[in-house]
Scaffold this active site. Sequence first.
Site, mmCIF file in Angstrom:
data_model
loop_
_atom_site.group_PDB
_atom_site.id
_atom_site.type_symbol
_atom_site.label_atom_id
_atom_site.label_comp_id
_atom_site.label_asym_id
_atom_site.label_seq_id
_atom_site.Cartn_x
_atom_site.Cartn_y
_atom_site.Cartn_z
ATOM 1 N N ASP A 134 0.845 -1.191 0.000
ATOM 2 C CA ASP A 134 0.000 0.000 0.000
ATOM 3 C C ASP A 134 0.876 1.235 0.000
ATOM 4 O OD1 ASP A 134 -2.406 1.369 -0.045
ATOM 5 O OD2 ASP A 134 -2.582 1.434 2.139
ATOM 6 N N HIS A 141 -3.876 13.981 0.654
ATOM 7 C CA HIS A 141 -4.128 13.086 1.794
ATOM 8 C C HIS A 141 -2.974 13.163 2.795
ATOM 9 C CE1 HIS A 141 -5.225 9.613 4.168
ATOM 10 N NE2 HIS A 141 -4.075 9.028 3.895
ATOM 11 N N GLU A 207 -10.728 3.820 3.318
ATOM 12 C CA GLU A 207 -9.780 4.596 2.521
ATOM 13 C C GLU A 207 -10.104 4.333 1.066
ATOM 14 O OE1 GLU A 207 -5.721 3.765 3.812
ATOM 15 O OE2 GLU A 207 -5.908 5.305 5.370
ATOM 16 N N GLU A 209 -9.228 3.969 -2.465
ATOM 17 C CA GLU A 209 -7.977 3.709 -3.187
ATOM 18 C C GLU A 209 -8.267 2.993 -4.492
ATOM 19 O OE1 GLU A 209 -4.746 2.168 -0.896
ATOM 20 O OE2 GLU A 209 -5.436 3.085 0.975
ATOM 21 N N GLN A 248 -4.561 2.179 14.864
ATOM 22 C CA GLN A 248 -3.440 2.696 14.071
ATOM 23 C C GLN A 248 -2.620 3.726 14.850
ATOM 24 O OE1 GLN A 248 -4.783 4.355 10.334
ATOM 25 N NE2 GLN A 248 -2.737 4.930 9.651
HETATM 26 MN MN MN Z 1 -4.243 2.820 2.660
#
Ligand code: MN
Length: 423
Positions: A134, A141, A207, A209, A248
Amino acid sequence: MIKANNPELSSWIAVSSDSDFPIQNIPFGVFQTAKKSPCLATIIGDTVIDLSELANQGYFSNLNIDSGVFNKRYINDFMAMGKSTTRLVRNRISELFEKGNTELAGNSEALAKVLYNVKDVQLLLPVKVGDYTDFYSSREHATNVGTMFRDPNNALLPNWLHLPVGYHGRASSIVVSGTPIHRPKGQQRPDDSLPPVFGPCKLLDFELEMAFVIGNETQLGQNISTSEAEDYIFGLALFNDWSARDIQKWEYIPLGPFLAKSFASTLSPWIVTLDALEPFRTEGYQQDPEVLPYLKYTGKKNYDINLQVVIQPENGKSHVVCNSNFKHMYWTMTQQLAHHTVNGCNVNVGDMCASGTISGPTPDSYGSMLEISWKGTKPVDMPDGTQRRFINDGDTVIMRGWGVANGVRIGFGECTGKLLPSV
Ligand code: MN
Protein backbone atom coordinates in the site's frame (compact mmCIF):
# COMPACT_ATOMS: atom_id res chain seq x y z
CA MET A 1 -5.61 2.82 -31.02
CA ILE A 2 -6.30 -0.53 -29.39
CA LYS A 3 -8.93 -2.25 -31.54
CA ALA A 4 -11.28 -3.15 -28.68
CA ASN A 5 -11.27 0.49 -27.45
CA ASN A 6 -12.87 1.86 -30.63
CA PRO A 7 -15.65 4.23 -29.44
CA GLU A 8 -17.66 3.43 -32.57
CA LEU A 9 -18.25 -0.17 -31.48
CA SER A 10 -21.55 -1.32 -30.02
CA SER A 11 -22.68 -4.74 -28.89
CA TRP A 12 -25.64 -6.96 -29.70
CA ILE A 13 -25.96 -7.32 -25.92
CA ALA A 14 -28.05 -4.52 -24.44
CA VAL A 15 -25.99 -1.94 -22.53
CA SER A 16 -27.65 0.96 -20.73
CA SER A 17 -26.04 4.38 -21.12
CA ASP A 18 -25.03 4.49 -17.43
CA SER A 19 -23.42 1.04 -17.49
CA ASP A 20 -19.77 0.74 -16.47
CA PHE A 21 -19.35 -2.13 -18.90
CA PRO A 22 -19.86 -1.24 -22.54
CA ILE A 23 -18.18 -3.39 -25.19
CA GLN A 24 -15.11 -1.10 -24.94
CA ASN A 25 -14.41 -2.18 -21.35
CA ILE A 26 -14.12 -6.00 -21.31
CA PRO A 27 -12.68 -6.43 -17.81
CA PHE A 28 -11.74 -9.82 -16.38
CA GLY A 29 -13.17 -11.53 -13.32
CA VAL A 30 -14.20 -14.87 -11.86
CA PHE A 31 -17.71 -16.16 -11.13
CA GLN A 32 -19.56 -19.22 -9.97
CA THR A 33 -23.17 -20.37 -9.72
CA ALA A 34 -24.84 -23.20 -7.80
CA LYS A 35 -24.21 -25.44 -10.81
CA LYS A 36 -21.00 -24.02 -12.19
CA SER A 37 -17.60 -24.15 -10.51
CA PRO A 38 -15.45 -20.99 -10.61
CA CYS A 39 -14.17 -19.85 -13.98
CA LEU A 40 -13.08 -16.68 -15.76
CA ALA A 41 -15.58 -14.22 -17.10
CA THR A 42 -16.07 -10.80 -18.57
CA ILE A 43 -19.12 -8.57 -18.52
CA ILE A 44 -21.00 -6.44 -21.06
CA GLY A 45 -23.84 -4.38 -19.60
CA ASP A 46 -25.45 -6.67 -17.01
CA THR A 47 -24.50 -9.83 -18.89
CA VAL A 48 -21.72 -11.99 -17.49
CA ILE A 49 -19.89 -13.95 -20.17
CA ASP A 50 -18.42 -17.34 -19.30
CA LEU A 51 -14.99 -17.42 -20.94
CA SER A 52 -14.31 -21.08 -20.15
CA GLU A 53 -17.47 -22.01 -22.05
CA LEU A 54 -16.50 -19.75 -24.96
CA ALA A 55 -13.18 -21.60 -25.03
CA ASN A 56 -14.94 -25.01 -24.82
CA GLN A 57 -17.07 -24.09 -27.80
CA GLY A 58 -13.97 -23.25 -29.80
CA TYR A 59 -14.45 -19.50 -30.03
CA PHE A 60 -10.79 -18.87 -29.07
CA SER A 61 -9.33 -21.69 -31.17
CA ASN A 62 -7.72 -19.31 -33.65
CA LEU A 63 -5.65 -17.70 -30.85
CA ASN A 64 -3.45 -20.71 -30.12
CA ILE A 65 -3.72 -20.44 -26.35
CA ASP A 66 -4.13 -22.97 -23.58
CA SER A 67 -7.90 -22.79 -23.04
CA GLY A 68 -7.36 -24.26 -19.57
CA VAL A 69 -6.48 -20.77 -18.28
CA PHE A 70 -10.18 -19.85 -18.42
CA ASN A 71 -11.25 -22.79 -16.30
CA LYS A 72 -9.52 -21.54 -13.16
CA ARG A 73 -10.40 -20.10 -9.77
CA TYR A 74 -8.26 -16.97 -10.39
CA ILE A 75 -7.16 -14.89 -13.39
CA ASN A 76 -3.45 -15.27 -12.49
CA ASP A 77 -2.60 -17.88 -15.14
CA PHE A 78 -4.50 -15.89 -17.73
CA MET A 79 -2.52 -12.73 -16.89
CA ALA A 80 0.72 -14.71 -16.92
CA MET A 81 0.28 -15.43 -20.64
CA GLY A 82 1.43 -11.86 -21.19
CA LYS A 83 -0.20 -8.78 -22.62
CA SER A 84 0.46 -9.73 -26.23
CA THR A 85 -1.84 -12.74 -25.68
CA THR A 86 -4.41 -11.26 -23.30
CA ARG A 87 -4.87 -8.40 -25.80
CA LEU A 88 -5.76 -10.94 -28.47
CA VAL A 89 -8.39 -12.41 -26.15
CA ARG A 90 -9.85 -8.99 -25.40
CA ASN A 91 -9.97 -8.18 -29.12
CA ARG A 92 -11.57 -11.53 -29.91
CA ILE A 93 -14.29 -10.99 -27.25
CA SER A 94 -14.90 -7.54 -28.71
CA GLU A 95 -15.29 -9.05 -32.18
CA LEU A 96 -17.68 -11.81 -31.02
CA PHE A 97 -20.00 -9.39 -29.24
CA GLU A 98 -19.93 -6.61 -31.79
CA LYS A 99 -23.27 -5.77 -33.38
CA GLY A 100 -23.60 -7.64 -36.65
CA ASN A 101 -21.36 -10.57 -35.67
CA THR A 102 -23.48 -13.74 -35.73
CA GLU A 103 -20.79 -16.35 -34.87
CA LEU A 104 -22.13 -16.57 -31.32
CA ALA A 105 -25.24 -14.38 -31.54
CA GLY A 106 -26.70 -16.84 -34.04
CA ASN A 107 -25.91 -19.96 -31.98
CA SER A 108 -28.70 -20.19 -29.42
CA GLU A 109 -27.42 -23.48 -28.01
CA ALA A 110 -24.03 -21.92 -27.20
CA LEU A 111 -25.60 -18.70 -25.91
CA ALA A 112 -27.59 -20.58 -23.28
CA LYS A 113 -24.33 -21.86 -21.81
CA VAL A 114 -22.26 -18.69 -22.15
CA LEU A 115 -24.44 -15.80 -20.95
CA TYR A 116 -25.67 -15.12 -17.41
CA ASN A 117 -27.46 -12.20 -15.85
CA VAL A 118 -25.10 -10.67 -13.30
CA LYS A 119 -27.88 -11.02 -10.69
CA ASP A 120 -27.76 -14.82 -11.08
CA VAL A 121 -24.06 -15.34 -10.40
CA GLN A 122 -21.65 -14.93 -7.53
CA LEU A 123 -18.60 -12.84 -8.36
CA LEU A 124 -15.46 -14.04 -6.61
CA LEU A 125 -12.15 -12.45 -5.69
CA PRO A 126 -10.56 -12.39 -9.16
CA VAL A 127 -6.88 -12.44 -8.24
CA LYS A 128 -4.88 -14.77 -6.02
CA VAL A 129 -2.97 -11.95 -4.39
CA GLY A 130 0.61 -12.85 -3.54
CA ASP A 131 2.16 -9.76 -2.02
CA TYR A 132 0.24 -6.57 -1.41
CA THR A 133 1.83 -3.16 -1.01
CA ASP A 134 0.00 0.00 0.00
CA PHE A 135 1.36 3.36 -1.04
CA TYR A 136 0.61 6.84 0.31
CA SER A 137 0.74 8.79 -2.92
CA SER A 138 -1.89 11.53 -2.73
CA ARG A 139 -0.25 14.76 -1.65
CA GLU A 140 -3.53 16.16 -0.37
CA HIS A 141 -4.13 13.09 1.79
CA ALA A 142 -0.59 13.09 3.21
CA THR A 143 -0.85 16.84 3.84
CA ASN A 144 -4.21 16.50 5.61
CA VAL A 145 -2.96 13.69 7.84
CA GLY A 146 0.28 15.53 8.61
CA THR A 147 -1.67 18.70 9.43
CA MET A 148 -4.03 16.88 11.80
CA PHE A 149 -1.46 14.79 13.64
CA ARG A 150 1.78 16.76 13.43
CA ASP A 151 2.36 20.30 12.24
CA PRO A 152 0.38 22.24 9.63
CA ASN A 153 3.58 24.08 8.68
CA ASN A 154 5.51 20.87 8.10
CA ALA A 155 2.70 18.54 7.16
CA LEU A 156 4.77 16.42 4.79
CA LEU A 157 7.66 14.47 6.30
CA PRO A 158 11.05 15.21 4.69
CA ASN A 159 11.03 12.05 2.53
CA TRP A 160 7.54 12.47 1.07
CA LEU A 161 8.39 14.61 -1.98
CA HIS A 162 11.41 12.43 -2.79
CA LEU A 163 9.97 8.92 -2.82
CA PRO A 164 6.60 7.15 -3.00
CA VAL A 165 6.14 6.13 0.65
CA GLY A 166 4.64 2.67 1.08
CA TYR A 167 4.43 -0.35 3.37
CA HIS A 168 3.96 -4.08 2.91
CA GLY A 169 0.32 -4.95 3.59
CA ARG A 170 -1.56 -8.16 4.24
CA ALA A 171 -2.76 -10.18 1.22
CA SER A 172 -4.67 -12.92 3.06
CA SER A 173 -7.46 -10.61 4.21
CA ILE A 174 -8.23 -9.02 0.83
CA VAL A 175 -11.86 -9.88 0.08
CA VAL A 176 -14.17 -9.34 -2.87
CA SER A 177 -16.79 -6.62 -2.91
CA GLY A 178 -19.94 -7.61 -1.03
CA THR A 179 -18.12 -9.47 1.75
CA PRO A 180 -19.24 -8.15 5.16
CA ILE A 181 -16.52 -6.94 7.52
CA HIS A 182 -16.54 -7.29 11.28
CA ARG A 183 -15.40 -4.32 13.32
CA PRO A 184 -11.94 -5.33 14.50
CA LYS A 185 -10.80 -5.45 18.09
CA GLY A 186 -7.43 -4.35 19.32
CA GLN A 187 -5.35 -2.16 21.59
CA GLN A 188 -6.10 1.53 21.74
CA ARG A 189 -4.94 4.32 23.96
CA PRO A 190 -7.70 6.94 23.96
CA ASP A 191 -6.22 8.75 26.96
CA ASP A 192 -2.47 9.39 26.77
CA SER A 193 -2.23 9.67 30.56
CA LEU A 194 -3.67 6.17 31.09
CA PRO A 195 -2.57 2.69 30.00
CA PRO A 196 -3.91 1.24 26.75
CA VAL A 197 -7.26 -0.57 26.63
CA PHE A 198 -8.51 -3.53 24.57
CA GLY A 199 -11.83 -3.70 22.76
CA PRO A 200 -13.70 -3.04 19.53
CA CYS A 201 -12.22 -0.26 17.44
CA LYS A 202 -14.26 2.93 17.84
CA LEU A 203 -12.90 4.89 14.88
CA LEU A 204 -13.47 2.59 11.89
CA ASP A 205 -12.72 4.28 8.58
CA PHE A 206 -12.58 3.57 4.86
CA GLU A 207 -9.78 4.60 2.52
CA LEU A 208 -10.71 5.32 -1.09
CA GLU A 209 -7.98 3.71 -3.19
CA MET A 210 -7.28 2.10 -6.52
CA ALA A 211 -5.23 -1.07 -6.79
CA PHE A 212 -3.17 -2.30 -9.72
CA VAL A 213 -2.44 -5.95 -10.39
CA ILE A 214 0.91 -7.27 -11.60
CA GLY A 215 0.66 -9.47 -14.70
CA ASN A 216 4.31 -10.17 -15.37
CA GLU A 217 7.05 -11.40 -13.04
CA THR A 218 10.62 -10.26 -12.49
CA GLN A 219 13.58 -12.11 -11.01
CA LEU A 220 15.26 -11.17 -7.75
CA GLY A 221 17.79 -8.45 -8.49
CA GLN A 222 15.93 -7.08 -11.48
CA ASN A 223 14.46 -3.56 -11.59
CA ILE A 224 11.48 -2.19 -13.48
CA SER A 225 12.05 1.28 -14.93
CA THR A 226 9.29 3.86 -15.17
CA SER A 227 9.22 3.31 -18.94
CA GLU A 228 8.81 -0.48 -18.54
CA ALA A 229 6.29 -0.33 -15.69
CA GLU A 230 3.14 -0.42 -17.83
CA ASP A 231 4.20 -3.76 -19.30
CA TYR A 232 3.89 -5.19 -15.78
CA ILE A 233 0.53 -3.63 -14.86
CA PHE A 234 -2.29 -5.85 -16.11
CA GLY A 235 -5.19 -3.80 -14.78
CA LEU A 236 -6.89 -1.95 -11.97
CA ALA A 237 -9.75 -2.25 -9.53
CA LEU A 238 -11.32 -0.20 -6.76
CA PHE A 239 -9.92 -0.84 -3.32
CA ASN A 240 -11.22 0.00 0.16
CA ASP A 241 -8.34 -0.13 2.62
CA TRP A 242 -10.48 -0.34 5.78
CA SER A 243 -8.61 1.33 8.64
CA ALA A 244 -9.03 1.28 12.42
CA ARG A 245 -7.80 4.77 13.28
CA ASP A 246 -7.59 4.34 17.05
CA ILE A 247 -5.64 1.08 16.74
CA GLN A 248 -3.44 2.70 14.07
CA LYS A 249 -2.65 5.73 16.22
CA TRP A 250 -1.36 3.63 19.11
CA GLU A 251 0.52 0.95 17.13
CA TYR A 252 2.08 2.63 14.09
CA ILE A 253 5.30 4.05 15.51
CA PRO A 254 7.97 3.18 14.43
CA LEU A 255 7.21 0.53 11.76
CA GLY A 256 3.90 1.73 10.32
CA PRO A 257 0.37 0.34 10.32
CA PHE A 258 -0.13 -3.29 11.34
CA LEU A 259 -3.39 -4.62 12.85
CA ALA A 260 -5.20 -1.36 12.04
CA LYS A 261 -5.16 -2.37 8.37
CA SER A 262 -4.70 -6.14 8.18
CA PHE A 263 -8.20 -7.18 9.30
CA ALA A 264 -9.72 -6.59 5.84
CA SER A 265 -9.42 -4.78 2.52
CA THR A 266 -12.13 -4.90 -0.15
CA LEU A 267 -11.48 -5.25 -3.89
CA SER A 268 -14.04 -4.70 -6.66
CA PRO A 269 -14.71 -7.88 -8.68
CA TRP A 270 -13.65 -6.80 -12.18
CA ILE A 271 -10.06 -6.09 -13.18
CA VAL A 272 -10.25 -3.34 -15.79
CA THR A 273 -7.26 -3.64 -18.09
CA LEU A 274 -4.75 -0.83 -18.37
CA ASP A 275 -5.51 -1.04 -22.11
CA ALA A 276 -9.17 -0.12 -21.53
CA LEU A 277 -8.04 2.94 -19.57
CA GLU A 278 -5.93 4.36 -22.44
CA PRO A 279 -8.50 7.10 -23.26
CA PHE A 280 -8.27 8.45 -19.70
CA ARG A 281 -4.55 9.23 -19.58
CA THR A 282 -3.86 12.71 -18.24
CA GLU A 283 -0.91 14.86 -17.15
CA GLY A 284 0.49 14.27 -13.68
CA TYR A 285 1.65 16.79 -11.11
CA GLN A 286 4.65 19.00 -11.68
CA GLN A 287 7.08 17.38 -9.25
CA ASP A 288 9.12 19.87 -7.27
CA PRO A 289 11.74 19.21 -5.97
CA GLU A 290 12.98 17.35 -9.01
CA VAL A 291 12.93 13.60 -8.43
CA LEU A 292 15.97 11.32 -8.68
CA PRO A 293 16.67 9.94 -12.16
CA TYR A 294 15.16 6.49 -11.53
CA LEU A 295 11.80 8.14 -10.69
CA LYS A 296 11.66 10.37 -13.77
CA TYR A 297 9.10 9.55 -16.40
CA THR A 298 7.73 10.91 -19.64
CA GLY A 299 4.21 10.97 -21.02
CA LYS A 300 0.82 10.97 -19.39
CA LYS A 301 0.89 8.47 -16.52
CA ASN A 302 -2.08 9.70 -14.50
CA TYR A 303 -5.68 8.70 -15.23
CA ASP A 304 -8.80 10.83 -15.16
CA ILE A 305 -11.20 8.51 -13.37
CA ASN A 306 -14.00 9.84 -11.19
CA LEU A 307 -14.21 8.21 -7.78
CA GLN A 308 -17.11 8.33 -5.37
CA VAL A 309 -17.84 7.06 -1.87
CA VAL A 310 -21.35 6.50 -0.54
CA ILE A 311 -22.42 5.54 2.97
CA GLN A 312 -25.59 3.46 3.05
CA PRO A 313 -26.98 3.19 6.60
CA GLU A 314 -28.78 -0.01 7.51
CA ASN A 315 -32.24 1.61 7.54
CA GLY A 316 -31.66 5.02 6.01
CA LYS A 317 -31.03 6.83 2.76
CA SER A 318 -27.60 6.58 1.22
CA HIS A 319 -25.38 9.63 1.16
CA VAL A 320 -22.43 10.59 -1.04
CA VAL A 321 -19.58 11.60 1.26
CA CYS A 322 -16.77 11.96 -1.29
CA ASN A 323 -16.24 12.78 -4.96
CA SER A 324 -12.58 12.40 -5.84
CA ASN A 325 -10.53 11.44 -8.90
CA PHE A 326 -7.65 9.05 -9.58
CA LYS A 327 -5.80 11.93 -11.27
CA HIS A 328 -5.05 13.34 -7.78
CA MET A 329 -1.98 11.13 -7.50
CA TYR A 330 1.33 12.88 -6.95
CA TRP A 331 3.26 9.65 -7.48
CA THR A 332 2.22 7.66 -10.55
CA MET A 333 1.84 3.88 -10.69
CA THR A 334 4.94 3.74 -12.90
CA GLN A 335 6.96 5.58 -10.25
CA GLN A 336 5.58 3.34 -7.52
CA LEU A 337 6.65 0.22 -9.39
CA ALA A 338 10.07 1.65 -10.28
CA HIS A 339 10.63 2.55 -6.64
CA HIS A 340 9.31 -0.80 -5.40
CA THR A 341 11.86 -2.71 -7.51
CA VAL A 342 14.84 -0.32 -7.49
CA ASN A 343 16.44 -2.34 -4.69
CA GLY A 344 16.10 -5.57 -6.66
CA CYS A 345 12.87 -6.73 -5.02
CA ASN A 346 11.11 -9.09 -7.44
CA VAL A 347 7.41 -9.04 -8.27
CA ASN A 348 5.12 -11.97 -9.09
CA VAL A 349 1.98 -12.37 -11.15
CA GLY A 350 -0.93 -11.51 -8.87
CA ASP A 351 0.93 -9.06 -6.67
CA MET A 352 -1.09 -5.99 -5.91
CA CYS A 353 -0.18 -2.38 -5.23
CA ALA A 354 -2.72 0.07 -3.86
CA SER A 355 -2.49 3.81 -4.37
CA GLY A 356 -3.06 5.05 -0.87
CA THR A 357 -6.07 7.20 -0.03
CA ILE A 358 -6.95 9.40 -3.00
CA SER A 359 -7.95 12.82 -1.70
CA GLY A 360 -8.58 15.81 -3.90
CA PRO A 361 -7.95 19.45 -2.99
CA THR A 362 -11.39 20.26 -1.51
CA PRO A 363 -13.12 18.81 1.59
CA ASP A 364 -15.83 17.17 -0.55
CA SER A 365 -13.09 15.21 -2.31
CA TYR A 366 -11.32 13.79 0.75
CA GLY A 367 -10.98 10.02 0.56
CA SER A 368 -11.42 8.98 4.20
CA MET A 369 -13.73 9.86 7.10
CA LEU A 370 -10.64 10.88 9.08
CA GLU A 371 -10.25 13.79 6.68
CA ILE A 372 -13.94 14.38 5.84
CA SER A 373 -14.84 14.73 9.54
CA TRP A 374 -11.43 16.26 10.28
CA LYS A 375 -10.58 13.82 13.09
CA GLY A 376 -14.22 13.80 14.19
CA THR A 377 -14.53 17.57 14.66
CA LYS A 378 -16.78 18.10 11.60
CA PRO A 379 -19.42 15.37 11.59
CA VAL A 380 -21.27 14.60 8.37
CA ASP A 381 -25.05 15.12 8.41
CA MET A 382 -26.84 12.12 6.96
CA PRO A 383 -30.27 12.34 5.26
CA ASP A 384 -31.84 10.33 8.10
CA GLY A 385 -30.84 12.97 10.66
CA THR A 386 -27.95 10.99 12.14
CA GLN A 387 -24.32 12.07 11.93
CA ARG A 388 -21.15 10.26 10.96
CA ARG A 389 -17.64 10.91 12.17
CA PHE A 390 -16.54 7.42 11.24
CA ILE A 391 -18.40 4.27 10.08
CA ASN A 392 -21.21 2.82 12.21
CA ASP A 393 -22.11 -0.84 12.59
CA GLY A 394 -24.69 -1.64 9.92
CA ASP A 395 -23.35 0.93 7.44
CA THR A 396 -22.39 -0.21 3.97
CA VAL A 397 -19.55 1.69 2.28
CA ILE A 398 -19.91 1.78 -1.50
CA MET A 399 -17.12 2.96 -3.80
CA ARG A 400 -17.57 3.66 -7.49
CA GLY A 401 -15.15 4.64 -10.25
CA TRP A 402 -15.72 5.62 -13.87
CA GLY A 403 -14.45 7.81 -16.67
CA VAL A 404 -16.10 9.12 -19.83
CA ALA A 405 -14.10 9.69 -23.01
CA ASN A 406 -15.26 9.98 -26.63
CA GLY A 407 -18.82 9.37 -25.42
CA VAL A 408 -17.88 6.02 -23.87
CA ARG A 409 -18.18 5.38 -20.14
CA ILE A 410 -15.69 2.89 -18.72
CA GLY A 411 -16.22 1.98 -15.08
CA PHE A 412 -15.23 -0.44 -12.37
CA GLY A 413 -18.59 -1.49 -10.93
CA GLU A 414 -18.95 -1.24 -7.18
CA CYS A 415 -16.63 -1.96 -4.29
CA THR A 416 -18.94 -2.46 -1.33
CA GLY A 417 -18.67 -3.76 2.19
CA LYS A 418 -21.06 -3.77 5.12
CA LEU A 419 -19.66 -3.20 8.58
CA LEU A 420 -20.92 -5.71 11.13
CA PRO A 421 -20.43 -5.47 14.90
CA SER A 422 -17.39 -7.00 16.56
CA VAL A 423 -17.63 -10.71 17.28
MN1 MN B 1 -4.24 2.82 2.66
